[in-house]
Design a protein around this motif. Sequence first.
Motif, PDB file in Angstrom:
ATOM      1  N   UNK A 118       0.824  -1.205   0.000  1.00  0.00           N
ATOM      2  CA  UNK A 118       0.000   0.000   0.000  1.00  0.00           C
ATOM      3  C   UNK A 118       0.856   1.252   0.000  1.00  0.00           C
ATOM      4  N   UNK A 119       0.321   2.281  -0.656  1.00  0.00           N
ATOM      5  CA  UNK A 119       1.003   3.564  -0.795  1.00  0.00           C
ATOM      6  C   UNK A 119       0.122   4.675  -0.232  1.00  0.00           C
ATOM      7  N   UNK A 120       0.717   5.796   0.166  1.00  0.00           N
ATOM      8  CA  UNK A 120      -0.097   6.904   0.694  1.00  0.00           C
ATOM      9  C   UNK A 120      -1.199   7.340  -0.268  1.00  0.00           C
ATOM     10  N   UNK A 121      -0.956   7.250  -1.562  1.00  0.00           N
ATOM     11  CA  UNK A 121      -1.970   7.648  -2.542  1.00  0.00           C
ATOM     12  C   UNK A 121      -3.153   6.680  -2.605  1.00  0.00           C
ATOM     13  N   UNK A 122      -3.074   5.562  -1.903  1.00  0.00           N
ATOM     14  CA  UNK A 122      -4.214   4.651  -1.804  1.00  0.00           C
ATOM     15  C   UNK A 122      -5.192   5.081  -0.707  1.00  0.00           C
ATOM     16  N   UNK A 123      -4.813   6.081   0.077  1.00  0.00           N
ATOM     17  CA  UNK A 123      -5.672   6.566   1.146  1.00  0.00           C
ATOM     18  C   UNK A 123      -6.981   7.108   0.589  1.00  0.00           C
ATOM     19  N   UNK A 124      -8.105   6.566   1.088  1.00  0.00           N
ATOM     20  CA  UNK A 124      -9.417   6.960   0.587  1.00  0.00           C
ATOM     21  C   UNK A 124     -10.483   6.211   1.376  1.00  0.00           C
ATOM     22  N   UNK A 125     -11.735   6.589   1.147  1.00  0.00           N
ATOM     23  CA  UNK A 125     -12.853   5.772   1.590  1.00  0.00           C
ATOM     24  C   UNK A 125     -13.148   4.785   0.469  1.00  0.00           C
ATOM     25  N   UNK A 126     -13.191   3.522   0.806  1.00  0.00           N
ATOM     26  CA  UNK A 126     -13.430   2.467  -0.168  1.00  0.00           C
ATOM     27  C   UNK A 126     -14.888   2.012  -0.059  1.00  0.00           C
ATOM     28  N   UNK A 127     -15.569   1.991  -1.213  1.00  0.00           N
ATOM     29  CA  UNK A 127     -16.970   1.629  -1.262  1.00  0.00           C
ATOM     30  C   UNK A 127     -17.167   0.321  -2.029  1.00  0.00           C
ATOM     31  N   UNK A 128     -17.917  -0.579  -1.442  1.00  0.00           N
ATOM     32  CA  UNK A 128     -18.311  -1.785  -2.136  1.00  0.00           C
ATOM     33  C   UNK A 128     -19.502  -1.465  -3.038  1.00  0.00           C
TER      34      UNK A 128
ATOM     35  N   UNK B 213     -26.075  -0.424  -6.393  1.00  0.00           N
ATOM     36  CA  UNK B 213     -26.000  -0.652  -4.949  1.00  0.00           C
ATOM     37  C   UNK B 213     -24.609  -0.277  -4.430  1.00  0.00           C
ATOM     38  N   UNK B 214     -24.606   0.443  -3.304  1.00  0.00           N
ATOM     39  CA  UNK B 214     -23.368   0.923  -2.698  1.00  0.00           C
ATOM     40  C   UNK B 214     -23.378   0.636  -1.210  1.00  0.00           C
ATOM     41  N   UNK B 215     -22.211   0.249  -0.682  1.00  0.00           N
ATOM     42  CA  UNK B 215     -22.054   0.141   0.753  1.00  0.00           C
ATOM     43  C   UNK B 215     -21.807   1.506   1.369  1.00  0.00           C
ATOM     44  N   UNK B 216     -21.697   1.545   2.688  1.00  0.00           N
ATOM     45  CA  UNK B 216     -21.520   2.819   3.385  1.00  0.00           C
ATOM     46  C   UNK B 216     -20.086   3.331   3.332  1.00  0.00           C
ATOM     47  N   UNK B 217     -19.153   2.462   2.983  1.00  0.00           N
ATOM     48  CA  UNK B 217     -17.757   2.874   2.858  1.00  0.00           C
ATOM     49  C   UNK B 217     -16.934   2.513   4.075  1.00  0.00           C
ATOM     50  N   UNK B 218     -15.654   2.245   3.837  1.00  0.00           N
ATOM     51  CA  UNK B 218     -14.717   1.956   4.912  1.00  0.00           C
ATOM     52  C   UNK B 218     -13.420   2.716   4.631  1.00  0.00           C
ATOM     53  N   UNK B 219     -12.874   3.327   5.688  1.00  0.00           N
ATOM     54  CA  UNK B 219     -11.700   4.185   5.520  1.00  0.00           C
ATOM     55  C   UNK B 219     -10.422   3.353   5.465  1.00  0.00           C
ATOM     56  N   UNK B 220      -9.593   3.642   4.472  1.00  0.00           N
ATOM     57  CA  UNK B 220      -8.248   3.076   4.383  1.00  0.00           C
ATOM     58  C   UNK B 220      -7.270   4.245   4.425  1.00  0.00           C
ATOM     59  N   UNK B 221      -6.357   4.206   5.386  1.00  0.00           N
ATOM     60  CA  UNK B 221      -5.363   5.260   5.537  1.00  0.00           C
ATOM     61  C   UNK B 221      -3.977   4.641   5.519  1.00  0.00           C
ATOM     62  N   UNK B 222      -3.133   5.136   4.623  1.00  0.00           N
ATOM     63  CA  UNK B 222      -1.770   4.640   4.501  1.00  0.00           C
ATOM     64  C   UNK B 222      -0.829   5.760   4.900  1.00  0.00           C
ATOM     65  N   UNK B 223      -0.082   5.545   5.962  1.00  0.00           N
ATOM     66  CA  UNK B 223       0.836   6.570   6.450  1.00  0.00           C
ATOM     67  C   UNK B 223       2.201   6.424   5.782  1.00  0.00           C
ATOM     68  N   UNK B 224       2.845   7.568   5.582  1.00  0.00           N
ATOM     69  CA  UNK B 224       4.164   7.560   4.924  1.00  0.00           C
ATOM     70  C   UNK B 224       5.280   7.424   5.938  1.00  0.00           C
TER      71      UNK B 224
END
Length: 122
Positions: free
Chosen positions: A86-96, A111-122
């Motif tokens: 994973x890279x910092x630029x992958x940081x986002x809310x990910x939606x199914x 159909x969309x899920x509510x989203x889950x946060x992915x945070x990649x620290x440098x």
Amino acid sequence: QVHLEESGGGLVQTGGSLRLSCTSSGRSSGNLAMGWFRQAPGKKRELVAVITWSGGGTVYRDSVKNRFTIARDSTKETVLLQMNNLKPEDTAVYYCVAGAELSGEPEDYNYWGQGTQVTVSS
């Protein structure tokens, strides 16, 4: 109606891994393509990876190829996204997402899920 439940987001350091899971419920999700989009602050929603109902067809965003893998379990109701290196630029809310056809466009998914946060620290 199809309900999508996501899990697996979190905080990870650069080079680390996370696995996202999305399970569908409600009316039969048979024949529905499923997958993931993401949205970072100030940016548009963008394709990450999607997979056909059979699992035989996939589409990936170029920047995640060879790092992310999407798969569907034997019930066809759960989709997994394994994210490695994973890279910092992958940081986002990910939606199914789930929809009738495999597509790289967010408007093609009903159909969309509510989203889950992915945070990649440098």
